[in-house]
Design an enzyme around this catalytic site. Structure first.
Site, mmCIF file in Angstrom:
data_model
loop_
_atom_site.group_PDB
_atom_site.id
_atom_site.type_symbol
_atom_site.label_atom_id
_atom_site.label_comp_id
_atom_site.label_asym_id
_atom_site.label_seq_id
_atom_site.Cartn_x
_atom_site.Cartn_y
_atom_site.Cartn_z
ATOM 1 N N TRP A 123 12.626 7.198 2.738
ATOM 2 C CA TRP A 123 11.328 6.004 2.244
ATOM 3 C C TRP A 123 11.466 5.554 1.253
ATOM 4 C CZ3 TRP A 123 10.980 4.602 7.716
ATOM 5 C CH2 TRP A 123 10.851 5.408 8.631
ATOM 6 N N ASP A 155 3.855 5.196 -2.784
ATOM 7 C CA ASP A 155 4.105 5.217 -0.937
ATOM 8 C C ASP A 155 3.430 6.571 -0.680
ATOM 9 O OD1 ASP A 155 4.322 5.960 1.463
ATOM 10 O OD2 ASP A 155 6.073 4.952 1.708
ATOM 11 N N LYS A 167 -0.501 8.329 9.615
ATOM 12 C CA LYS A 167 0.727 9.976 9.583
ATOM 13 C C LYS A 167 -1.015 10.469 9.215
ATOM 14 C CE LYS A 167 4.588 7.897 9.530
ATOM 15 N NZ LYS A 167 5.430 8.044 8.015
#
Ligand SMILES: *Cc1c(COP(=O)(O)O)cnc(C)c1O
Length: 366
Positions: free
Chosen positions: A101, A171, A195
């Site tokens: 990511w 993030d 998530k």
């Protein structure tokens, strides 16, 4: 009806209480005679839903007044572009590469300016967090970027990098609301909610006010300017109404559970059950160095040298676990093996029962 123990990395398990409440309100939300899915995002009823959600989030995270909370679309992936579009005044930023990511965010930033790799743990397949105490940060960098919890590799920053005074962008998609955070240490905290918070479809971004300006990179679409979203309280266009409504319910659930201190305690307890077992197992082992282990995503593999036999045993484990009601344990396609995501909504019994099942499997396959 029978519910499984769902170890999916995302979209992921939600609190049963929240789902039940949403079911009860499906046809008639609090006497409005409509589902939240059917009502105008400009209605009084919906206005209260989104305002309450923001306030509850502010209470939970203790968000200071000089930070805006935005409910956005496009997923974390779109936000990878929004960060440089809104923040790259000098067209230069530093990225710490701790997994897929972060890599994707880094690649996206390169479209807009000079993105510099400050540190990386790629040399050991991202199984640790690099030392970030003295990074080659230069004065002309607009910000420093991290992916705080690495969903795929199962690592987490336990201390934030020394940014040498530069703004920190983080993030937090897979560790959102898993423990208390000091918002003031960040310029921007953001994450996709699918998530640890709610259903897919929304990114929540907490942004320090001075970063919200008209001074974006030329060509930045109206929708991707944080100022557009902030000026309109996330209602510039139709927001992901239902997702925000469910997120709001999760915030209330978290408050009722005792807030983020309590969640941290519970998450540490759950993770310890799994890691303690992995540390002494003769069949399974964790893949991450101890000091950087995530509380949320726990990757593990079978300790078998022969690659073919290892893959066979792991496939057998995943199959039998699934049959026993422990689902979505397959590791990310880029790493293989297994991964148990044990987010806020995973009850402690889920982890206890998974470990019981793993012990039994270990015995049977000794
Ligand atoms: C899942 C995930 C993403 C990607 O999220 P999308 O909403 O699918 O774009 C980004 N970062 C992290 C840390 C993730 O876990």
């Amino acid at each position: 009806m029978s519910r499984v123990y769902n170890f999916s990395a995302g979209p992921a398990v939600l609190p049963e209480e929240v789902l039940k409440e949403a079911a009860e309100e499906m046809l008639d939300y609090q006497g409005s005679g409509q589902s939240v899915m059917e009502m105008s995002h400009r209605s009084k009823v919906y206005d209260k839903i989104i305002k309450d959600a923001e306030q509850d989030l502010r209470d939970l995270m203790n968000i200071p007044d000089n930070y805006k909370v935005l409910f956005l679309q496009g997923g974390a992936n779109q936000f990878f572009a929004e960060v440089p579009m809104n923040m790259m005044k000098n067209k230069k930023a530093g990225y710490i590469i701790t997994g897929q990511w972060a890599k994707k965010a880094f690649a996206e930033a390169k479209i807009y300016g000079e993105a510099v790799e400050l540190a990386s743990s790629a040399d050991k397949t991202f199984s640790y967090i690099p030392d970030c105490s003295d990074l080659p940060i230069t004065d002309d960098m607009d910000y420093v970027y991290i992916c705080e919890n690495n969903t795929i590799y199962g690592t987490k920053f336990k201390t934030l990098p020394n940014t040498k005074g530069k703004d920190l962008v983080s993030d937090v998609s897979s560790c959102f609301l898993s423990e208390p955070v000091d918002v003031t240490k960040y310029a921007v905290i953001y994450g996709g909610v699918q998530k640890n918070v709610g259903p897919a479809g929304c990114v929540i971004a907490i942004i320090r006010e001075d970063l919200i300006t008209d001074d974006c990179l030329p060509g930045t679409p109206t929708m991707l300017k944080w100022k557009t979203q902030a000026d309109n309280d996330s209602l510039y266009n139709t927001p992901p109404c239902y997702t925000i409504y469910i997120c709001g319910k999760v915030f209330k659930w978290l408050k009722k559970m005792g807030g983020l201190e309590k969640m941290k305690e519970l998450n540490e307890k759950k993770a310890a059950i799994l890691y303690d077992y992995l540390d002494q197992s003769t069949l399974f082992t964790g893949t991450v160095v101890k000091e950087d282990r995530s509380l949320m995503n726990v990757p593990f593999v079978c300790k078998i040298d022969d690659a073919e036999k290892k893959a066979e045993m792991e496939a057998k484990f995943i199959k039998e676990a699934t049959e026993a009601g422990f689902v979505n344990l397959k590791g990310h396609r880029s790493v293989g093996g297994m991964r148990a995501s044990i987010y806020n909504a995973m009850p402690i019994e889920g982890v206890e029962k998974l470990v019981e099942f793993m012990k039994k499997f270990e015995k049977e396959n000794a």
